[in-house]
Design a protein around this motif. Sequence first.
Motif, mmCIF file in Angstrom:
data_model
loop_
_atom_site.group_PDB
_atom_site.id
_atom_site.type_symbol
_atom_site.label_atom_id
_atom_site.label_comp_id
_atom_site.label_asym_id
_atom_site.label_seq_id
_atom_site.Cartn_x
_atom_site.Cartn_y
_atom_site.Cartn_z
ATOM 1 N N ALA A 166 0.859 -1.195 0.000
ATOM 2 C CA ALA A 166 0.000 0.000 0.000
ATOM 3 C C ALA A 166 0.882 1.228 0.000
ATOM 4 O O ALA A 166 1.811 1.327 0.801
ATOM 5 N N GLU B 192 0.917 5.679 -1.448
ATOM 6 C CA GLU B 192 0.354 6.803 -2.175
ATOM 7 C C GLU B 192 1.400 7.366 -3.136
ATOM 8 O O GLU B 192 2.540 6.904 -3.172
ATOM 9 N N ALA C 19 3.507 1.196 -4.551
ATOM 10 C CA ALA C 19 2.858 0.073 -3.872
ATOM 11 C C ALA C 19 3.567 -1.247 -4.158
ATOM 12 O O ALA C 19 3.693 -2.104 -3.267
ATOM 13 N N GLY D 121 -3.082 6.662 -5.125
ATOM 14 C CA GLY D 121 -2.617 5.594 -4.254
ATOM 15 C C GLY D 121 -2.835 4.261 -4.938
ATOM 16 O O GLY D 121 -3.556 4.170 -5.940
ATOM 17 N N LEU E 252 -2.853 -0.305 -4.152
ATOM 18 C CA LEU E 252 -2.839 -1.437 -3.234
ATOM 19 C C LEU E 252 -2.447 -2.695 -3.996
ATOM 20 O O LEU E 252 -2.777 -2.840 -5.179
ATOM 21 N N GLN F 72 -5.599 3.500 2.712
ATOM 22 C CA GLN F 72 -4.165 3.692 2.947
ATOM 23 C C GLN F 72 -3.887 4.009 4.415
ATOM 24 O O GLN F 72 -2.952 3.466 5.017
#
Length: 375
Positions: free
Chosen positions: A8, A10, A33, A208, A210, A333
């Motif tokens: 995770a 940003e 990420a 962001g 993931l 996040q």
Amino acid sequence: MNVVIAGAAETDEVGRLPHHSTLQLHLEAARNALADAGLTKDDIDGVATVGTPGPIQVAHALGITPAWLDGTGVGGSSFLFHVRHAAAAIRAGLCHTVLITHGESGRSRVGAGRFGMGPDSLLGQFEVPYGVVGPPTSFTITALRYMKETGLTHEQLAEVAVAQRRWSHLNPRAMFRDLITVEDVFASRMVAYPFHLLECCLVTDGGGALVVTSAERARRSPVHLLGSGESAESPIISQMEDFTTSKAFRLSGEAAFAEAKITHEDVDHLMVYDAFAHVPIYGLEDLGFVGRGEAGAFIAEGHTSPGGRLPMNTNGGGLSYTHTGMYGMFAIQEAVRQLRGEAAAQVPGVEVSVVLGNGGMFASAATLVLANRLP
């Protein structure tokens, strides 16, 4: 199968980024990420995102040939939907490792799509002619009805912004960090009654990403997905079942808590989408943390602020941290950071975090129950 968030991150910056295109924000977040997960693009066989560019363009730009794609677009809650859908796909064997990306030039509008709603749409036909145009005027309908029926005061509404500024004050990345008072909120310009400027979300650039996979494939600090839920109510605010509560909030929350097999007492940390100051109030009540009409006083008494018994929106939220237009990615996040013990304003002992996302004007919702270990 135990599904986790294995990575995770940003974008390098959030705020005003006129030198970044929308696609560049996606790619920068994806790079960060993947590095956080200790993986490369070659480990990815699933891609999910929303808007323009969509998952095909993001996958192509990264050099990924996916076996599974998700372009679900239901507003700011989309990224919570993507986590839930990715988990289902991984458990079904459709893919192994999914990259979920978000990038939005919400402020600078570099490579962003146009705003607008067709005259033949539901909104264009039944709300725009009466002056209900965009979030400020749409959300006033719910906020004013809620205030009338529950007795929520203007001071209590302002306290939401005050409480979240206490968190952003501790966060060097937050766009607004100066502590504020209720009087400061009232002194900011009126945007649409009852919302003053400081009760409305920011308009920023950022992104962001993931990495979602099985626990067996995760390489560092995995965050476990204990439960999830999703729902939707109406594409236009005038057709909500009840202006003072979100049916989608309630249903998605109930599903997530049931799947996770947790109670409210198990929750150490809460992220509730806060496009406007009243949305966290709805979230607290619709998730069942407080009774009807009690959320305003709960926040004003400091229970969600630093040192409170239910820390909420600990990055500063969409009111003070960042809000690119679709905020749900940033809520996830911060939950991951808190569970890893890496947050700027770290809450001691966070083991279970609940994230509630809103899409549109109470149109869609998704809830995630995340933990740093299995029960």
